[in-house]
Design an enzyme around this catalytic site. Sequence first.
Site, mmCIF file in Angstrom:
data_model
loop_
_atom_site.group_PDB
_atom_site.id
_atom_site.type_symbol
_atom_site.label_atom_id
_atom_site.label_comp_id
_atom_site.label_asym_id
_atom_site.label_seq_id
_atom_site.Cartn_x
_atom_site.Cartn_y
_atom_site.Cartn_z
ATOM 1 C CG ASP A 93 -2.007 0.971 1.256
ATOM 2 O OD1 ASP A 93 -2.419 1.386 0.163
ATOM 3 O OD2 ASP A 93 -2.482 1.334 2.359
ATOM 4 C CG HIS A 94 -0.524 4.882 -0.135
ATOM 5 N ND1 HIS A 94 -0.844 5.819 -1.085
ATOM 6 C CD2 HIS A 94 -1.694 4.504 0.415
ATOM 7 C CE1 HIS A 94 -2.144 6.013 -1.099
ATOM 8 N NE2 HIS A 94 -2.693 5.215 -0.202
ATOM 9 C CB ALA B 135 -6.180 1.790 7.116
ATOM 10 N N GLY C 51 -7.703 8.573 6.799
ATOM 11 C CA GLY C 51 -7.917 8.980 8.192
ATOM 12 C C GLY C 51 -9.352 9.391 8.431
HETATM 13 P P1 13P Z 1 -8.549 4.885 5.742
HETATM 14 O O1 13P Z 1 -7.501 4.806 6.791
HETATM 15 O O2 13P Z 1 -9.164 6.227 5.655
HETATM 16 O O3 13P Z 1 -9.549 3.778 5.847
HETATM 17 O O4 13P Z 1 -7.816 4.681 4.326
HETATM 18 C C1 13P Z 1 -7.213 3.462 4.027
HETATM 19 C C2 13P Z 1 -6.500 3.505 2.726
HETATM 20 O O5 13P Z 1 -6.928 4.152 1.804
HETATM 21 C C3 13P Z 1 -5.276 2.710 2.585
HETATM 22 O O6 13P Z 1 -4.609 2.978 1.403
#
Ligand code: 13P
Length: 284
Positions: free
Chosen positions: A82-83, A232, A181
């Site tokens: 992720d990212h 997340a 977030g």
């Molecule tokens: P959130 O923490 O807002 O659910 O986002 C998760 C996300 O996009 C992980 O890449």
Amino acid sequence: MYLISSQEMLKKAQREKYAVPAFNIHNLETIQVVVDTAKKMESPVILAATPSTYQYAGTPYLINICKTAAQMLRFPFALHLDHHENISDIKEKIEAGIRSIMIDASHHPYEENIEIVKKMVEFSHQYNASVEAELGRLGGQEDDLIVEDKESAFTDPDAAKAYVERTGIDSLAVAIGSAHGLYKGEPKLDFERLAKIRNKVDIPLVLHGASGIPEVMVKKSISLGICKVNVATELKIAFSDALKLDFNHHPDANDPRHYMQPAKLAMAKIVEEKIRICGSAGKL
Ligand code: 13P
């Protein structure tokens, strides 16, 4: 059993109009919660981890815990980057067995973003690893990745079409108003923009920042082409709130096998709820 790519599960989701949930995990317990719940609900699933999670847990630990889970439960799933931004880091993780990546070059100007992502696609596809990339820029905070509101930018539908064609990516993360977030007020998603992107681009689309987005809005996004929903923050809050509550009730608790249980149950409830919203139960 090996860790699979996201490609086939996202294509199936696109054909059958549901979304595969991607849950961020951090350790053994959070992996167990996601895998056990998804297996129980027969839902395809992606386990996502940011660079700092791999650093915290150790890449070989994460990969091997996930491989063991897939093997023990006879349940193939994707462990996803992720990212991730660092090319050599991504290459090492692919060589170590990961088959689902996000290369985030969204902070680079358009042409540079394309160049970086294109090279990553060429490398990843040799390993049959699927590649997600972002065009536009999501605001908010995801672990160490902090994007101020003024730096965030929506995805332009025409630019998205050219971006997908020129990079050869397998899925596109769109910026349509969601943020990483917690939201300050009610989130506002630009559904018109999403529909336009869907019209121009035929690969699976990804919604980041799904924590805190009301169910009706997530479902509408899925009906307009979102095939992967990233969650997340809501998981972290459920887990840590239950842990705090348990310590409040049992200040002398010192056995992780006991105090982790309510946290795992609280997180499992959110995972279950998101699988239901994504419409992915029974889609294995
Ligand atoms: P959130 O923490 O807002 O659910 O986002 C998760 C996300 O996009 C992980 O890449």
